[in-house]
Design an enzyme around this catalytic site. Structure first.
Site, PDB file in Angstrom:
ATOM      1  CB  THR A  79      30.927  41.231  31.440  1.00 59.23           C
ATOM      2  OG1 THR A  79      30.414  41.159  32.768  1.00 59.23           O
ATOM      3  CG2 THR A  79      29.830  41.552  30.463  1.00 59.23           C
ATOM      4  CG  HIS A 141      25.665  44.338  34.132  1.00 59.96           C
ATOM      5  ND1 HIS A 141      26.427  43.209  33.968  1.00 59.96           N
ATOM      6  CD2 HIS A 141      26.542  45.381  34.105  1.00 59.96           C
ATOM      7  CE1 HIS A 141      27.703  43.554  33.826  1.00 59.96           C
ATOM      8  NE2 HIS A 141      27.797  44.856  33.894  1.00 59.96           N
ATOM      9  CE  LYS A 296      45.837  40.207  42.261  1.00 64.16           C
ATOM     10  NZ  LYS A 296      45.727  39.619  43.613  1.00 64.16           N
TER      11      LYS A 296
HETATM   12  P1  PAP Z   1      31.789  44.127  33.786  1.00 66.97           P
HETATM   13  O1  PAP Z   1      30.788  43.137  34.294  1.00 66.97           O
HETATM   14  O2  PAP Z   1      31.771  45.413  34.542  1.00 66.97           O
HETATM   15  O3  PAP Z   1      31.729  44.347  32.313  1.00 66.97           O
HETATM   16  P2  PAP Z   1      33.831  42.083  33.947  1.00 66.97           P
HETATM   17  O4  PAP Z   1      34.488  41.941  32.643  1.00 66.97           O
HETATM   18  O5  PAP Z   1      32.838  41.054  34.342  1.00 66.97           O
HETATM   19  O6  PAP Z   1      33.247  43.558  34.086  1.00 66.97           O
HETATM   20  O7  PAP Z   1      34.874  42.129  35.133  1.00 66.97           O
HETATM   21  C1  PAP Z   1      36.209  42.153  35.004  1.00 66.97           C
HETATM   22  C2  PAP Z   1      36.737  40.894  35.655  1.00 66.97           C
HETATM   23  O8  PAP Z   1      36.921  39.919  34.651  1.00 66.97           O
HETATM   24  C3  PAP Z   1      38.065  41.172  36.282  1.00 66.97           C
HETATM   25  O9  PAP Z   1      38.216  40.230  37.344  1.00 66.97           O
HETATM   26  P3  PAP Z   1      39.233  40.483  38.552  1.00 66.97           P
HETATM   27  O10 PAP Z   1      38.929  41.833  39.097  1.00 66.97           O
HETATM   28  O11 PAP Z   1      38.936  39.398  39.543  1.00 66.97           O
HETATM   29  O12 PAP Z   1      40.597  40.379  37.999  1.00 66.97           O
HETATM   30  C4  PAP Z   1      38.968  40.880  35.103  1.00 66.97           C
HETATM   31  O13 PAP Z   1      40.314  40.692  35.450  1.00 66.97           O
HETATM   32  C5  PAP Z   1      38.319  39.631  34.559  1.00 66.97           C
HETATM   33  N1  PAP Z   1      38.692  39.389  33.165  1.00 66.97           N
HETATM   34  C6  PAP Z   1      38.771  40.296  32.169  1.00 66.97           C
HETATM   35  N2  PAP Z   1      39.153  39.705  31.038  1.00 66.97           N
HETATM   36  C7  PAP Z   1      39.326  38.394  31.319  1.00 66.97           C
HETATM   37  C8  PAP Z   1      39.742  37.277  30.535  1.00 66.97           C
HETATM   38  N3  PAP Z   1      40.035  37.405  29.262  1.00 66.97           N
HETATM   39  N4  PAP Z   1      39.787  36.075  31.134  1.00 66.97           N
HETATM   40  C9  PAP Z   1      39.480  35.941  32.440  1.00 66.97           C
HETATM   41  N5  PAP Z   1      39.092  36.967  33.234  1.00 66.97           N
HETATM   42  C10 PAP Z   1      39.014  38.185  32.673  1.00 66.97           C
END
Ligand code: PAP
Length: 329
Positions: A79, A141, A296
């Site tokens: 997101t 969501h 990550k």
């Molecule tokens: P939300 O639905 O609660 O708003 P969301 O942003 O979907 O959260 O979830 C965060 C995930 O997106 C994290 O994944 P991970 O736990 O597997 O690492 C986060 O690292 C990842 N994320 C955030 N920013 C980016 C980005 N710029 N590019 C790719 N993945 C990202």
């Protein structure tokens, strides 16, 4: 709330909800929550009481406009990333000559593209959104069946991002433990996995969420764009261009030549965003620390936390539930 209380308290609180929500709760099935003490099932989806409060308010009061763009995800599908990209696309001309003043450098994507139920309608006050200039960018969501009626009627555009269920699950489990850590003990992965496979996860069942929008994207491709996190990671440029086309703000010849697409991809990348002070040490108005949205950002990280059998179990359940949909995740 006093500043000394843990920020997570806002999510964990089961008071501070409207009378309408309070009256509804006793009639709903409920289960142990991942982050909040309990999850309640409303219109098929599982949510914490405080979020149900926001859902009821936005279902009743949000009035979509034809020019709106709504980003929709199951939690932890990417997101934050797509919010950043979405913000950049229609606003790119405004900042092309002054990139150092770009709002993404100092503001969280969650503040620039606010959630309906988690931010705008999270408190008791009903926001007035009518004066926001088009295109208004919002996120939710909510599964398809629970969208406010005006979203379905208005002709506004919906962008849906889905992610591999195992990576989504692992990301959500980490996030839950992070939010819980200051107020209560961690929740074991196996316990969350059981709940996930029964459909009991925030805004779940995961498979209903994804299928609802997949079906909508097939029926109304001009209104609903269905994207996958893994495809975006593999070739972000292609998908950013497609998204701009879908939103009605395609890149011009000059922009394609001068690296505008690459610039947006770079600015919104995990590496760039996670280095920014606002995303390292900021706080959202709902209390969460912004750094909890950047862990990550990798594809396939589930193997570091789940056994092969656990992975097969998730695949089996998700495929069974989505049988006949034509969608493979
Ligand atoms: P939300 O639905 O609660 O708003 P969301 O942003 O979907 O959260 O979830 C965060 C995930 O997106 C994290 O994944 P991970 O736990 O597997 O690492 C986060 O690292 C990842 N994320 C955030 N920013 C980016 C980005 N710029 N590019 C790719 N993945 C990202």
């Amino acid at each position: 709330m006093t500043p000394s209380q843990p920020s997570q308290a806002k999510y964990l609180r089961e008071d501070d909800i409207s009378q309408k929500c309070r009256d509804l709760l006793p009639s709903l099935p409920h289960e142990k929550g991942w982050i909040s003490p309990s999850l309640y099932q409303y219109q098929g989806l599982w949510v914490a009481p405080k979020l149900l409060n926001g859902i009821l308010a936005c279902q009743e009061h949000f009035r979509a406009q034809e020019t709106d763009v709504l980003l929709i995800t199951a939690p932890k599908s990417g997101t934050t990333w797509l919010k950043a990209i979405l913000f950049c696309l229609p606003n790119r001309a405004k900042y092309s000559g002054s990139m150092q003043q770009h709002p993404l450098l100092t503001q969280s994507p969650h503040d620039l593209v606010p959630f309906l139920e988690l931010k705008l309608y999270f408190g008791q006050e009903i926001p007035n959104l009518t004066s926001l200039p088009p295109p208004r960018l919002f996120a939710t969501h909510l599964p398809y069946q629970s969208l406010p009626q005006s979203v379905k009627d208005s002709g506004c555009k919906l962008v849906y991002l889905c992610r591999n269920p195992k990576d989504t699950f692992v990301s959500l489990w980490h996030f839950a433990n992070k939010l819980r850590s200051k107020t209560t003990s961690g929740i074991p992965l196996a316990e969350c996995l059981d709940a996930f496979c029964r459909g009991v996860s925030p805004f779940g069942p995961y498979w209903d969420h994804v299928q609802g929008y997949y079906k909508a994207s097939l029926e109304m491709p001009e209104r609903v764009q269905f994207l996958r996190y893994e495809d975006m990671i593999e070739d972000p440029q292609v998908h950013v261009k497609r998204l701009a086309d879908f939103l009605g703000c395609p890149f011009g010849e000059q922009e394609l030549r001068d690296g505008t697409v690459d610039g947006i991809v770079r600015m919104c990348s995990f590496d760039s965003m996670s280095m920014l002070e606002v995303n390292k040490s900021g706080k959202l108005s709902t209390g969460q620390e912004t750094e909890s949205y950047f862990r990550k950002g990798e594809v396939g990280d589930w193997v570091n936390y789940m056994s092969v059998e656990m992975g097969e179990r998730v695949d089996r359940v998700v495929q069974e539930k989505m049988d006949g949909s034509g969608l493979k995740l």
